[in-house]
Design a protein around this motif. Structure first.
Motif, PDB file in Angstrom:
ATOM      1  N   ALA A 342       0.835  -1.199   0.000  1.00 27.96           N
ATOM      2  CA  ALA A 342       0.000   0.000   0.000  1.00 27.96           C
ATOM      3  C   ALA A 342       0.873   1.254   0.000  1.00 27.96           C
ATOM      4  O   ALA A 342       0.632   2.201  -0.749  1.00 27.96           O
ATOM      5  N   ILE A 345       2.677   1.736  -3.358  1.00 26.74           N
ATOM      6  CA  ILE A 345       1.772   2.241  -4.392  1.00 26.74           C
ATOM      7  C   ILE A 345       1.538   3.735  -4.189  1.00 26.74           C
ATOM      8  O   ILE A 345       1.592   4.525  -5.121  1.00 26.74           O
ATOM      9  N   GLU A 359      -0.879 -13.586  -8.811  1.00 24.67           N
ATOM     10  CA  GLU A 359      -0.589 -12.412  -7.994  1.00 24.67           C
ATOM     11  C   GLU A 359      -1.157 -11.105  -8.549  1.00 24.67           C
ATOM     12  O   GLU A 359      -1.092 -10.093  -7.873  1.00 24.67           O
ATOM     13  N   PHE A 362      -7.884 -10.805 -10.498  1.00 24.06           N
ATOM     14  CA  PHE A 362      -9.023 -11.405  -9.821  1.00 24.06           C
ATOM     15  C   PHE A 362      -9.882 -12.003 -10.929  1.00 24.06           C
ATOM     16  O   PHE A 362     -10.726 -11.326 -11.514  1.00 24.06           O
TER      17      PHE A 362
ATOM     18  N   PHE B 185     -14.691  -0.582   0.680  1.00 27.89           N
ATOM     19  CA  PHE B 185     -14.630  -1.718   1.592  1.00 27.89           C
ATOM     20  C   PHE B 185     -15.226  -2.973   0.951  1.00 27.89           C
ATOM     21  O   PHE B 185     -14.642  -4.055   1.007  1.00 27.89           O
ATOM     22  N   TRP B 188     -13.019  -4.480  -1.564  1.00 24.83           N
ATOM     23  CA  TRP B 188     -11.899  -5.155  -0.920  1.00 24.83           C
ATOM     24  C   TRP B 188     -12.287  -6.554  -0.462  1.00 24.83           C
ATOM     25  O   TRP B 188     -11.506  -7.496  -0.582  1.00 24.83           O
ATOM     26  N   ALA B 191     -12.299  -8.708  -3.419  1.00 27.88           N
ATOM     27  CA  ALA B 191     -10.937  -8.921  -3.911  1.00 27.88           C
ATOM     28  C   ALA B 191     -10.195  -9.932  -3.045  1.00 27.88           C
ATOM     29  O   ALA B 191      -9.541 -10.846  -3.551  1.00 27.88           O
ATOM     30  N   THR B 197      -3.644 -12.993  -2.290  1.00 32.35           N
ATOM     31  CA  THR B 197      -2.285 -12.546  -2.606  1.00 32.35           C
ATOM     32  C   THR B 197      -2.322 -11.320  -3.505  1.00 32.35           C
ATOM     33  O   THR B 197      -1.646 -10.319  -3.249  1.00 32.35           O
ATOM     34  N   ALA B 198      -3.105 -11.411  -4.559  1.00 28.69           N
ATOM     35  CA  ALA B 198      -3.181 -10.279  -5.485  1.00 28.69           C
ATOM     36  C   ALA B 198      -3.722  -9.051  -4.769  1.00 28.69           C
ATOM     37  O   ALA B 198      -3.252  -7.939  -4.989  1.00 28.69           O
ATOM     38  N   ALA B 199      -4.701  -9.252  -3.889  1.00 30.79           N
ATOM     39  CA  ALA B 199      -5.273  -8.119  -3.170  1.00 30.79           C
ATOM     40  C   ALA B 199      -4.190  -7.421  -2.350  1.00 30.79           C
ATOM     41  O   ALA B 199      -4.112  -6.195  -2.322  1.00 30.79           O
ATOM     42  N   ARG B 200      -3.332  -8.206  -1.720  1.00 28.33           N
ATOM     43  CA  ARG B 200      -2.262  -7.612  -0.920  1.00 28.33           C
ATOM     44  C   ARG B 200      -1.335  -6.799  -1.824  1.00 28.33           C
ATOM     45  O   ARG B 200      -0.889  -5.718  -1.479  1.00 28.33           O
ATOM     46  N   LEU B 201      -1.084  -7.333  -3.003  1.00 31.09           N
ATOM     47  CA  LEU B 201      -0.200  -6.626  -3.928  1.00 31.09           C
ATOM     48  C   LEU B 201      -0.841  -5.369  -4.521  1.00 31.09           C
ATOM     49  O   LEU B 201      -0.149  -4.541  -5.106  1.00 31.09           O
ATOM     50  N   MET B 202      -2.156  -5.249  -4.385  1.00 25.07           N
ATOM     51  CA  MET B 202      -2.825  -4.035  -4.845  1.00 25.07           C
ATOM     52  C   MET B 202      -2.929  -3.028  -3.712  1.00 25.07           C
ATOM     53  O   MET B 202      -3.653  -2.043  -3.814  1.00 25.07           O
ATOM     54  N   GLY B 203      -2.297  -3.323  -2.582  1.00 26.45           N
ATOM     55  CA  GLY B 203      -2.340  -2.396  -1.464  1.00 26.45           C
ATOM     56  C   GLY B 203      -3.564  -2.545  -0.577  1.00 26.45           C
ATOM     57  O   GLY B 203      -3.847  -1.675   0.239  1.00 26.45           O
ATOM     58  N   VAL B 204      -4.330  -3.629  -0.741  1.00 20.99           N
ATOM     59  CA  VAL B 204      -5.498  -3.853   0.115  1.00 20.99           C
ATOM     60  C   VAL B 204      -5.010  -4.378   1.474  1.00 20.99           C
ATOM     61  O   VAL B 204      -4.222  -5.317   1.519  1.00 20.99           O
ATOM     62  N   PRO B 205      -5.457  -3.773   2.580  1.00 22.29           N
ATOM     63  CA  PRO B 205      -5.069  -4.285   3.905  1.00 22.29           C
ATOM     64  C   PRO B 205      -5.823  -5.573   4.200  1.00 22.29           C
ATOM     65  O   PRO B 205      -6.850  -5.573   4.892  1.00 22.29           O
TER      66      PRO B 205
END
Lengths: 857, 316
Positions: A342, A345, A359, A362, B185, B188, B191, B197-205
């Motif tokens: 985060a 980015i 990775e 979705f 929210f 998220w 996602a 994993t992808a969500a984490r890489l998109m900056g999702v907490p």
């Protein structure tokens, strides 16, 4: 066209060959598609006995697909396969092996929780029908390892404790157990250093001399020239041509691999890069990389290269917040705090990972949702998403990359690989990032899209961003980068200009640096050293039995301590009467836990055991009412049949209909509970004395049932350690893919586990019926959780593959002793629900904490 | 235009078709189903399940499951009645106690799952047992207390000709549905469910999202528990048990996938209606409780298979 001509030539040679001697393996017109992607478009290929035939091609050319078809993992859509001149149909891995074909996978297909000897023989263990012959396994494995010149690998070491190179050796040893006439090595050198590669070549030449046909997949030219007799080049699912090594040089081969147009098509390099945008100083991460420094300038593409897995990918992942690091990072001359994706980015760093589907995407969601996700927080905080803006941004992103899709609402899963990558690129070109990091940006996309992606990456740089490119494809790296930093063992060992770089130069400087680092000793990263050198003795076997039972011993000590403490409080605890009572209480729980253990060992769960126990008590309360033995027999048969049917239902739902285990057994939970209610809507009925006499019988002071259960556990443990079944259970539970490729019927194993589990639960139901003496639709209610509790307290991993029957028995005893102790201390029986729940949570959470600590080490 | 919209709705959520078809069949078998009173009763009763299932939907959307909702409903019922003791003045403290307790349970679930990486099924199954045990211990097996008269209005009363409970349910659920579709929210949650994993890489907490989803699931179960308490008026230790299965059935019938990231809260409204209709129909048809459980079990498996078939036809 030109392509066709070359291909005709290739088929021509193979026909001529067949007239001389039958090819060891011949493929004609093999086609294979995955959805809309045509991976193989009619590939023909032949390999003679006693030759090393190298198969080359870029990522996504179809090499691995072709090899998996030969190995029986996938079936071709069309085409003919001939082995020693005879046409065959390869329908599964087992059959491929029987035909004398053995495959060594690039990302090794081994079972991490089994040891070296077990992996070498997995699926083909010597021995009887039930037990395997461990001595023969050891002898055979040692003989093969000796032949490979690796006498030092301990046979009892677990695979998960071995280095990558050692795993590769084990995989090759496994391939040799079948004495194959065709051996496929899929990029076997990607994880090896120079010395290890030389050793591998010695082995390959030995095999060639013995008449084995070796198919060697590689895209490293120096290696190819060192080992090949003939070379076949594959491109975009088609054969470009087959050539003798002696009649071809580097340039010709590169031209064949890349194609003329492609070779010319890299966009022009940067003329005058601007100011440094990303400056990295003294970047280190334990065991990954050390002392890395570089500056990425506006307008330039900076390549990070070297042999795969030498830290170049770790550096960019760490920068993006995916691994811890120390050092200084400055963006546009200001120090920034990174550390999570985060933050990265927000700071303006974009990372496009190589594993696009795993990775970056979705799959079930729309292009719109995939595009907007990382920007939502900027746009809306946690709140309302501006719908119009989202639509516009998506439309713009689609147009920018000419993504082929009817609309932004299309799900990403339905797009081709190239278009999926365009969605990823479209997502990250929203806004104005400062630094773009690309890792293998063209993996698995077609040539046209590749060219376009190259142009786009160059455009991003020209617009003023700094671009960092990590690529395992050296041609791509050289073609696209302005400068290249060569990595070796976690350090930057060389910097070359893109225009001057050659493949050999990069690989050479990486390899040289590697060997000098080894010779010099001091420079090498510590973490790497720890990974490469043998770990301490106990972890690598030697005391395999100690390792296996360490947690069980700990649990046994805890149970003893609990018992001692209780006996201090209540003198009654240790009386024979109470101990016998504990034994008869534990017996049914232990039995159902044994069944649950088999399912959990495969990574599943069976929720239906509780209702099944209830159903069995209901059945018994009707069938075993009288004094006749016939009634008892009928009760037992009917109960076991109920178990068998429930198990078969679960197996059908999970294995055949592929419903996730949790929902499948929740469904059967409801069905079986309903049946129990139908048979016996409320508690009642009287179980006959004959039944009680048999199932509550004592041998001396000990309940017979408890003895039987203990014997069953010992049998189960023996089967797990030395039985064919144990190898299969651990194999499927630990790595189902690995078990599948050696020809184990993973579905059958899974089905069997559910059936055995249900039969165990039915047995437990008989014991419960004897204890309560009537039928009760709620009798088993608490056993669903309690069985899971016993299993997890017994140290079994809920992710499958790890655990012992002895541990589960101790887990059940621990639960039983605890219950008894609390009773003796006059703690309300209602607390039982609280502590079984609590105990389960503590056991599972403790296990996963232990696991994550291990991973961190 | 309108017709086209309707057909899209039907194709996207076949569960609404199932809801209507089942009602037609039920009405043919037993015309009593057509009485307005019966329809209103179904709405009134669906509200409890509907709220619990809405929470369950969130858990399933993250790729997990929440089996502790049964324990949360029971806990809510016991806390609410024992704090209220039948007095109107104690409604507010009782409701607050329940909400706080529910939030704590949900957050603990979330931490177990997101931080300690315990499998959701095991974490929530154990939590369910703990909550049920706590209710037993607290009441000694014989609960006392009662809901306040004014409180019972939301469970038993009606407004605008509709049952009050149904209005609460629909308003809250539509609110959640809106949040899931239109806010960051919500995205998220989808996602994280589709690809953590992808969500984490998109900056999702991702961890916070998981904890929040389980906290919401428990909170919605508390709201469901409050409604059913207002409907029943009394404490009852067995009151939550039914929801363990039915909440999952409603969500799965609504088409939310167990693999996470696919499904919708509005479809769960239909799923809950379907389950209640079925119970009501089988009750009218005098089908035994046992048979109802069997039907429910078959329904779970059937809907998973049916949705998969619809899904594969859709993408092919």
């Amino acid at each position: 066209m030109m392509l066709d001509a070359v291909q005709e030539e290739a088929t021509g040679t193979s026909v001529a060959d067949r007239l001389v001697a039958p090819n060891a393996l011949e493929l004609v017109g093999i086609k294979k598609s995955f959805g809309v992607v045509r991976a193989l478009k009619g590939v023909s290929f032949a390999c003679r006995p006693g030759e090393v035939h190298v198969l080359m091609g870029e990522n996504g050319a179809g090499k691995s697909t072709l090899m998996r078809i030969i190995a029986g993992v996938w079936r071709p859509d069309a085409g003919v396969i001939r082995v020693r001149g005879a046409e065959v149909a390869i329908i599964g891995p087992r059959q491929s092996q029987d035909l004398g074909i053995a495959m060594v996978y690039q990302d090794t297909r081994l079972v991490p929780d089994l040891d070296v000897a077990q992996n070498i023989w997995l699926g083909r263990e010597p021995g009887g029908a039930v037990l395997v012959d461990r001595a023969a396994m050891d002898r055979g494995a040692q003989a093969i390892l000796d032949r490979l010149g690796i006498a030092t690998l301990p046979l009892t070491a677990r695979i998960r404790d071995l280095s990558v190179a050692e795993r590769q050796i084990v995989e090759i040893a496994r391939a040799l157990t079948t004495d194959p006439s065709v051996l496929i090595l899929d990029e076997p050198t990607s994880a090896l250093d120079a010395a290890e590669i030389q050793h591998l070549f010695v082995i390959v030449r030995q095999l060639r001399a013995a008449g084995t046909a070796v198919i060697f997949i590689s895209h490293r030219l120096p290696e190819v020239f060192a080992i090949a007799d003939r070379i076949t080049v594959l491109k975009d699912g088609e054969v470009v041509g087959t050539v003798d090594r002696d009649k071809v040089d580097h340039e010709q081969l590169v031209a064949m691999m890349v194609g003329r147009e492609m070779a010319l098509a890299y966009p022009p390099r940067a003329t005058a890069p601007g100011a440094a945008r990303l400056v990295v100083e003294d970047l280190s991460s334990d065991g990954r990389f050390e002392g890395v420094r570089f500056a990425a300038r506006a307008g330039e593409v900076l390549g990070l290269g070297g042999i795969q897995g030498n830290g170049q990918s770790d550096v960019v992942r760490a920068l993006f917040g995916l691994a811890p690091w120390t050092g200084r990072v400055m963006l546009d001359s200001t120090a920034v705090r990174l550390g999570t994706p985060a933050r990265a980015i927000r700071a303006g760093i974009v990372y496009v990972p190589a594993e696009r589907q795993k990775e970056g995407l979705f799959l079930p969601h729309s292009i719109r949702e995939n595009t907007s996700l990382p920007h939502l927080r900027d746009w809306a905080g946690l709140g309302l998403i501006p719908a119009a803006r989202e639509r516009d941004v998506t439309r713009a992103a689609i147009e920018r990359f000419a993504t082929k899709t009817p609309s932004g609402e299309q799900s990403v899963a339905s797009l081709s690989g190239g278009n999926q990558q365009k969605v990823v690129l479209g997502r990250w070109t929203v806004g104005d990032p400062k630094v773009f990091i690309f890792e293998d940006p063209t993996r698995g996309v077609d040539v046209a899209t590749k060219l376009e992606i190259y142009r786009r990456i160059r455009t991003l740089a020209e617009a003023g961003a700094a671009v960092i490119l990590v690529s395992s494809d050296l041609l791509e790296l050289i073609g696209l980068s302005d400068r290249i930093l060569v990595f070796s063992r976690g350090r930057v060992v060389n910097e070359v200009g893109g225009a001057e770089a050659t493949e050999e130069g990069i690989v050479g400087s990486a390899v040289d640096a590697g060997t000098t680092a080894l010779a010099g000793g001091g420079i090498k990263a510590d973490g790497d050293a720890a990974r490469a050198t043998p770990a301490t003795a106990p972890r690598r076997g030697g005391h395999a039995m100690v390792a296996r039972y360490a947690s069980a011993a700990l649990l046994a000590a805890l149970v003893l301590a609990l018992g001692l403490a209780t006996s201090r409080v209540s003198s009654f605890f240790l009386s024979p009467g109470n101990l016998s009572n504990i034994a008869s209480q534990v017996a049914p729980l232990a039995l159902v836990a044994l069944g649950q253990f088999f399912v959990i060992l495969l990574g599943g769960i069976d929720l239906s055991v509780g209702p099944l126990i209830s159903l069995v008590t209901a059945i018994v309360s009707y069938t075993a009412t009288g004094e006749s033995l016939g009634g008892v027999v009928l009760a037992v048969v009917a109960s076991l049949a109920a178990g068998l049917l429930t198990g078969a239902l679960n197996a059908a739902l999970v294995v055949r209909l592929r419903i996730p285990d949790l929902i499948a057994t929740l469904s059967s939970y409801s069905i079986v509970f309903g049946l129990a209610l139908i048979v016996r809507p409320s508690p009642g009925g009287l179980v006959g004395d004959r039944f009680l006499d048999i199932f509550s019988a004592n041998v001396g002071p000990v309940p017979a049932a408890a003895i039987v259960v203990v014997v069953l556990f010992l049998l189960a443990e023996l089967l797990l350690v030395r039985g064919r079944l144990g190898q299969r259970l651990y194999g499927v539970g630990s790595n189902a893919e690995a078990a599948h490729v050696v020809g184990i019927g993973t579905r059958a194993v899974r089905a069997l586990a559910y059936v055995v589990c249900a039969i165990c639960a039915a047995g437990a139901g008989l014991l419960i019926a004897a204890r309560i003496g009537s039928g009760d639709p709620q009798a088993g209610a608490s056993f669903t959780l309690a069985s899971v509790t016993a299993v997890v307290v017994g140290g079994v991993s809920v992710f499958g593959g790890r655990g012992t029957a002895i541990g589960v028995l101790l887990g059940a005893i621990a639960v039983g002793v605890m219950q008894n102790a609390l009773n003796l201390m006059h703690v309300s029986a209602y607390f039982q629900y609280v502590w079984t729940g609590g105990l389960t949570l503590i056991a599972v959470a403790g296990y996963s904490l232990r696991l994550s600590r291990r991973r961190a080490l | 235009m309108l017709g086209q919209r309707a057909s899209t709705l039907l194709r996207r959520s076949p569960v609404w078709v199932a809801v209507v078809l089942l009602y037609v069949v039920a009405a043919i078998v037993s015309p009593a189903m057509l009485k307005p009173a019966q329809m209103l009763n179904i709405l009134q009763v669906t509200a409890f399940l509907g709220l619990v299932a809405t929470g369950q939907t969130l858990a399933l959307l993250t790729g997990g499951i929440d089996l502790s909702v049964a324990g949360v409903v029971t806990m809510t019922n016991i806390i609410a009645t024992s704090v209220m003791l039948g007095q109107d003045s104690r409604i507010l403290p009782a409701v607050l106690c329940c909400l706080v307790a529910g939030a704590v349970v949900g957050i603990v679930n979330g931490i177990l799952i997101a931080v300690l990486r315990v499998a959701p099924i095991i974490a929530t199954l154990a939590m369910n047992s703990i909550l049920f045990g706590a209710a037993l211990v607290f009441t000694g097996g014989a609960p006392h207390g009662a809901a306040a008269g004014a409180f019972n209005v939301i469970g038993q009363g009606s407004a605008f000709g509709l049952p009050a409970s149904a209005i609460c349910w629909i308003v809250i659920t539509l609110g959640v549905a809106f949040a899931m579709r239109r806010t960051t929210f919500g995205r998220w949650v989808y996602a994280v469910g589709a690809n953590e994993t992808a969500a984490r890489l998109m900056g999702v907490p991702t961890r916070s999202v998981l904890v929040a989803a389980y906290a919401l699931s428990a909170t919605l179960a508390v709201l469901g528990g409050l409604l059913i308490t207002a409907y029943v008026g009394n404490p009852s230790l067995g009151i939550g048990n039914q929801f363990l299965l039915t909440s999952v059935v409603a969500v799965v019938v609504g088409g939310t996938a167990l693999t996470g990231g696919i499904g919708s809260v509005t479809a769960t409204i239909a799923g809950a209606l379907f389950v209640t209709e079925l119970t009501s129909f089988t009750n009218v048809a005098q089908v035994s409780t046992g048979a109802q459980y069997v039907i429910q079990g078959v329904l779970i498996a059937l809907s998973v298979v049916a949705y998969r078939m619809i899904g594969s036809r859709g993408t092919a």
